[in-house]
Scaffold this active site. Sequence first.
Site, PDB file in Angstrom:
ATOM      1  CG  ASP A  50      -4.689 -16.304 -50.819  1.00  0.00           C
ATOM      2  OD1 ASP A  50      -5.340 -16.565 -51.681  1.00  0.00           O
ATOM      3  OD2 ASP A  50      -4.438 -15.287 -49.909  1.00  0.00           O
ATOM      4  CG  ASP A 104      -2.474 -12.269 -47.273  1.00  0.00           C
ATOM      5  OD1 ASP A 104      -3.008 -11.945 -48.996  1.00  0.00           O
ATOM      6  OD2 ASP A 104      -1.960 -12.698 -47.630  1.00  0.00           O
ATOM      7  CG  ASP A 134      -6.991 -10.615 -51.218  1.00  0.00           C
ATOM      8  OD1 ASP A 134      -6.930 -10.702 -52.554  1.00  0.00           O
ATOM      9  OD2 ASP A 134      -5.841 -10.931 -50.941  1.00  0.00           O
TER      10      ASP A 134
END
Length: 869
Positions: free
Chosen positions: A326, A611, A615
Amino acid sequence: MYRLYQKTVEEALLHLNTDKDGLSNAEVEKRREEYGYNELTEAEKKSTLMVFLEQFKDFLVIILIFAAVISAFLGKFESSAVIVVVITINAILGTVQHVKAEESLKSLKALSSPTAKVLRQGKKIEIPSREVMVGDILFLDAGDYVSADGRVIETYSLQINESSLTGESESIDKVIEAIEGENIALGDRKNMVFSGSFVTYGRGVIAVTSIGMETEIGKIANLLESTQEKKTPLQENLDNFGKKLAIAILAICAVIFALNIFRGGSIIDSFMFAVALAVAAIPEALSSIVTIVLAIGTQKMAKENAIIRKLHAVESLGSISVICSDKTGTLTQNKMTVQKLFVDGKVIEDKSAETCKELDKKLVLMSVLCNDAVTAFDKEIGDPTEIALVNLAEKYDFDEIKTRDEYPRLGEVPFDSGRKLMSTVHCIGGKTLLVTKGAVDVLAKRLVSIERCSGISGITDKDIQEIEDANRSFSENGLRVLAFAYKEIGDNVEIGVDDENGMTFLGLISMMDPPREESASAVAACVSAGIKPVMITGDHKITASAIAKQIGILKHESEAMEGQMLDDMTDEELREKVENISVYARVSPEHKIRIVRAWQKKGNIVAMTGDGVNDAPALKQSDIGVAMGITGTEVAKDASSMVLTDDNFSTIVKAISNGRSIYENIKNSIRFLLSGNTAGIISVLYASFMALPVPFAAVHLLFINLLTDSLPAIAIGMEPYKKNIMNDKPRDISAPLLSKQFSLEILYEGILIAIATMTAFHIGLSSGGHIVASTMAFATLCLSRLLHGFNCRARESIFTVGAFTNPYVWYAAIIGLVLLMSVLEIKPLMGVFEVAPLTGNQLAAIFGLSAMPLVLIQLSKLAFVKSNK
Ligand code: ADP
Ligand code: MG
């Protein structure tokens, strides 16, 4: 029976003797006496005594006990005593190792234990889930595990996945109204939530109705399976290998047994010798060495902010060839600050700028209302994007709490990273308004009009162009941009995602989230370690590319791709392209799983960060799922094998480096164990085939086994991690640990030690007779194995790694040497261990010969091993 789902919220709260302010601390303490803690009882753990007793279940140990009994019958009490001592010390060592490893794994688990957000004394606080109490007011957000059973008292699109209880994989929409009926199934009690389920969407508030074993899951589960760590693939491989090796060694021992009898040895002596040989040669410590080195390694990793949740992950870490990370918060600091606003076609640098003040004030007002973050009491709670907006509002003299009291929230659709929008409903200026904020490109499609200083007008292509231009120029500087729009709605404030259209554009707010300082060097480290870093973000492509360029992930614009394009591609097309893409922008969590699969299909071992609750599938699909410790949801953590307590990309890179080192250390310990055992076997075989007398007494072999199998092997496993380990390419995960090359090296080292040992034996035979010879062989094998520990520390020579950088190897060698010398020199021990007194020359020969493998192996390392510093 009192059924809470049949009652109204008020009745339920009354029954639970609580209210919307939650419990007081005193009340919690009082209730604790009655209800205890919120935990499921675990099946009884094995006691230390049980662990100790289990050490005697081993096949070899049983043979040894058998041998001890026979010795005692024959009146050889001394050797019985030695065997008993050896077995006991071995069992104690085994127990200590087992218990220590368990403890360290348990403390590791505790580091990632779940928490819950509750209201206590009227304040929202976070507590360990086990402290949740009946009557607590519990907050649930998307991605949370529900930690107790409860009655829903507020819901904002709250959806819960209850598959762990009902098997139903579809999420359930929760409601607050009472439900009538007597025997409503769990899945239909829509105003209740249940422990063990998790929030997939929205948020809600519940009043806890039962905890621990009283919850529905507690009733089903009854006893939680005691959490026994499964063996890792490496351990399983080693166990398998160990079994095969054991069979081969037992066969050799049988042959030696037969040979000895044939040569006129007594059955008892021959048997004892064969047993001792089996004990010395079978590397029973292999898999426990792995456990210990892993336990030590994971402790170190935890200190460096990477918590391992699944032990096997440590082994795969060293093989990672792609990290999909990310951007926001992982590669960047997640500290957003607003830079510039855009209203009425103009960019506003700061609030004193000359504009029609009303409009930017309105924009800022809406940005605090359509916002969940709080910065009161000097604490920033919430999404950094929204915190930035609250901080901006302060500059405009808005206090977020007062403002929100003035314009209470009447309805909302929470933010979700797939939709990239968030909406709330407020009564402003006598009108009921739906306020929406979100990604510019998403919101731009929902606009019908635009508000300017001059008033509201229908939106034109030119207006859109202007907004897009502003968006681009912000993004090119790496800024995240949010668009704001609103519309008037009727009395129905129960809004949903379908209402977010037909809106009036108000303005843009751009914010900066600088890259973390460490990111650039961590990216560089990845590249030199043969690992490809890939950035994945929900942000705009231009913003993402700007940041990616700064930290070195992206070299050329063509390496960036948008989620939209992914949707238009087949999996095959993606696979073709995947190696050329370093940045994925505007992705939804669903895209992540496709990216992981594409890389995996190309033969890569992939780490993926995440997170949010959405996901979880990608985290599970990846080889190493990495969850964020600070911003991550419980569901994401649960789905991952590693948790970063600092959310930092560079921590992943450090973890990979540690993973590589841990594997290297395990390999070195195994090299030590196997080469030493090989030396013993070869010596005995040599003596047998050359028709020489038996080179060792049984007690010698037991002594060597005890001395050299445990301490030095562990010491080697504690070798400090080498910095240059990140100059290697990732390890091929399918390559066996005991590769041909590695096995040959072990054999070579074993032969060297055997040559030293047999030379000592020959010297003994010619200078003193059988007992002296076997004493010399014994001492040489023992000492050269101890010294060989220094060889096994690293691929490189001692001169490269430093002789004193691993003190444990020294401690192990010194302890070993002292014990060996005691056996050789102290009278009573000499008798027990069947050693003869030695002359100074003989001792010198032992020391010289024992040093020979050390010197030769070090020299060849100097000559052949290139240090890749
Ligand atoms: P990232 O993967 O970088 O964390 P997100 O999924 O959080 O990205 O955000 C994607 C986009 O959604 C952002 O670029 C922004 O435009 C918008 N966005 C982010 N947070 C919020 C929020 N709290 N409310 C509304 N929109 C948001
Ligand atoms: Mg985000």
